[in-house]
Enzyme design. Sequence first.
Site, PDB file in Angstrom:
ATOM      1  N   CYS A  63      21.295  -0.398   6.255  1.00  0.00           N
ATOM      2  CA  CYS A  63      22.213  -0.659   7.359  1.00  0.00           C
ATOM      3  C   CYS A  63      23.270   0.430   7.412  1.00  0.00           C
ATOM      4  CB  CYS A  63      22.873  -2.030   7.209  1.00  0.00           C
ATOM      5  SG  CYS A  63      23.899  -2.146   5.751  1.00  0.00           S
ATOM      6  N   CYS A 115      25.326   1.143   4.273  1.00  0.00           N
ATOM      7  CA  CYS A 115      24.711   1.953   3.219  1.00  0.00           C
ATOM      8  C   CYS A 115      24.901   3.430   3.533  1.00  0.00           C
ATOM      9  CB  CYS A 115      23.213   1.659   3.120  1.00  0.00           C
ATOM     10  SG  CYS A 115      22.822  -0.048   2.765  1.00  0.00           S
ATOM     11  N   ASP A 149      -9.984  -6.536  -2.685  1.00  0.00           N
ATOM     12  CA  ASP A 149     -10.089  -5.936  -4.004  1.00  0.00           C
ATOM     13  C   ASP A 149      -9.368  -6.885  -4.963  1.00  0.00           C
ATOM     14  OD1 ASP A 149     -10.087  -3.959  -6.102  1.00  0.00           O
ATOM     15  OD2 ASP A 149      -7.989  -3.617  -5.583  1.00  0.00           O
ATOM     16  N   ASP A 187      -5.839  -1.557  -3.018  1.00  0.00           N
ATOM     17  CA  ASP A 187      -4.660  -0.781  -3.386  1.00  0.00           C
ATOM     18  C   ASP A 187      -4.996   0.465  -4.182  1.00  0.00           C
ATOM     19  OD1 ASP A 187      -5.478  -2.132  -5.734  1.00  0.00           O
ATOM     20  OD2 ASP A 187      -3.525  -1.671  -6.588  1.00  0.00           O
ATOM     21  N   ASP A 225     -10.534   2.196  -4.005  1.00  0.00           N
ATOM     22  CA  ASP A 225     -10.728   1.462  -2.750  1.00  0.00           C
ATOM     23  C   ASP A 225     -10.616   2.363  -1.526  1.00  0.00           C
ATOM     24  OD1 ASP A 225     -10.797  -1.032  -4.114  1.00  0.00           O
ATOM     25  OD2 ASP A 225      -8.614  -0.922  -4.271  1.00  0.00           O
TER      26      ASP A 225
END
Lengths: 54, 783
Positions: free
Chosen positions: B94, B97, B501, B673, B677
């Site tokens: 935001c 920050c 997976d 992941d 894969d």
Amino acid sequence: MDSLILLMPVAMLMGLIALVGFLWALRSGQYEDLDGAASRILFDDLPNKKDPLP
Amino acid sequence: MNAIARPVAAATHCAHCAAPLPPESQASYCCAGCAGAHALVTGLGLEAFYARRQQADGAQRPTADAPVIDFTPLARATRGGEHSLELVVSGLTCGACVWLVEQALAAEPDVMQARASLSARRLTVAWRGPAERGNALVALVGRLGFSLAPWSTACLRATEDAEGRELLRALGIAAFGATNIMMLSVAVWVGWDMGEATRAGMHWMAALIGLPVVLVAGLPFYRSALAGLRAGRMNMDLAVSLGVLAATGMSLSETILNGPFTYFDSASTLLALLLAGRVADRAARRRARQAVAELLALQEGAVLVLSADGTSAQVPVEQVQVGARIQVAAGERLLLDAVLEGGDALLDTSATTGESLPRRFAAGEALPAGAVNMGAPFVSRVTAAAQDGSLATMARLLERAEQAKGHFVDLADRVVRWFVPVVHAVALATFFWWWLAAGMPWHHALVPAVATLIVTCPCGFAIAVPAVQVVAVGALFRRGVLVSSATALERLASADVAVLDKTGTLTEGRPLLLPGLWSNAQLRRAATLARVSRHPLARALARACPAAPVVEGVQEHPGQGLALGRTRLGSARFCGIAGEDLGLTLWLAEPGSAPVAFRFADTLRPDAAAAVAGLRALGLEVELLSGDAAPAVRAMAEQAGITNWRAGVSPEGKAARIQALRAAGRRPLMVGDGINDATALALAHVSAAPDDGTDLAQTAADMVLRAERLSALPQAIATARQSQVLARQNIGLSLAYNALAIPLAAFGFVTPLLAAVIMASSSIIVILNALRAGREVKSAWTA
């Protein structure tokens, strides 16, 4: 009708100024961070240096 | 004083990161990092940050084990001994920050400029002094709880969007033209008592603005239409280009002949509306692309290279040469193909093969890039440079698969393929009918013909699909699903089989502490020791007991364990226990009591079973493909409620299974992941990767699942399906409008005013309809 001869170019000119302004803003990167600019306006603190340089 | 007389209620949340604190805790901070960050913020006089920030969910915790990157070579020297550094900042959520980061850096005496961009998460900092100073500045921001990485080329590609900027410029020009010409046009429409000469003046004025505007603002459409024609395809942009150019040409002839109306306003309004839709569409997807690039940048790393003279240096992966000796620390990912030099190494190869248990490698054995070091630091010799290694080969394969996917034709273009010829045939027939059959001069016959093109010129039609996409992609982004590919939503809606997976997708992909025969006090003491280590098991133990205090004096014996006085935590041998090592186990040996074992395992994600049930409720078959051994896969499949599973599948096997499914006419959704894969992800009809997956998987996938993990997937499918329904409705609405408008235009009843009304009202209707795509979909599986 004579007034049109003056008013129409004036209206066009004002439109053109706005367009040039937009193109300038785009070129100078003011559209790069719209989210940041929205909140940046609220933070007006000036940087206070821990130890100002001479 | 008060605290003794009337006990102050202990803080429930950490004062810095706002993570919930354990109830028994008396501290105001969850960890030492947060205490340091809070002290830093208040020390700089920036406490206002805590009141100003919009989001505080514990994410802003400084990580003690952030990867060490040397930013010195990345600093760019500018004039007069100044240096600047470009970084990507994760956790910038935001405006507050942005303010905190900028102010904290600006407070440093030598910092000349610090500027953070909230949309791009990009931080530019410039300072006066040596390049080495950059590391200290990065560390300062890191201490505030933000993660930083070098600004990568991937980030640049996601942000530096030349095409997007061109669209925005075209939109500004078209909007200027549309508003100013409309001012003149309205005068002509209502000025029925206007003199001939005045009307001619109005027409010429409109032409003066209209011609350059149509030429410049229409460029994105003309270019895309030409590219489509060259590839032998008719696309939406061709219809737009022809409509706009025909309207402009006809208006020019009407201007010269001083006819009753010109259509310059229609042409420029049409361009402005379409460009607005396109700019919004791009902005929505750019946000998702940037988020993915940020994830990737944080994974990009440096390698510790040992040189012959005994010194070592952090070198960016791309610059490491074949034959270099590199050191891989505990918990670090091996980024290059290498052979082990001496001793043995324990590597977690789950990302490359899917095996859940770490494997032991002997000296001289080839180590796969992408594996994570679970044991002691080891030295290995690089066998292939980054650009020829196995990861790069895989990336090239993915690129090829990605290009094949580019041939997918989306719904709008499918409709356009028959819509454009029909409309143009009608317009041509109108022209010939008025000219030859009704005996009009040809330039008068042109007016109803072009009017047909303008009213059908797919304003509502061209906005129909993008508007739905913008709303749906934005809604999914807020729910943690990053959709980066343009046609992913449409493909997701039609998926009919989900291939999952196991390691890292269905499971957490990292060890978690299992219940065992230890007391909470023992866990607390063990976690105290474990906190100082970067070893994956020690980190898992520390995570299991975040309230453990920090103590000084813990000694780490790399690859063996940790010691504090006579208390030891580590392998069985290190703790002096005879017997076999039990795999993922840490022993705690304390003087005066029997040693206890902390066992770890990769466990199912908490929402895995719900997500599988959700996928099934949406009519998808669920399959589990894993490279792991059969017993582990069976156990996970049973827990998640999957009956159709295969174990020991190689990366090629996964890709082959996806291809077999596609050959059988199925549309597989692949979720994975790992590096193993990636090919399957790229080959699948549509694919997704979790945000803690490997960078290769995230690049290959159409979507990245953030925060909510697996359970976001059924929700995303429901949203995608709903958006397809809405897109179809929108196209139907536009066609209905056209069915009404074409006869009117062909018989010459349409004036520019009526064309503008038709255009605007159809656009507003489809946009309002599209807004429904953002609403939460209540589907069967949530009920």
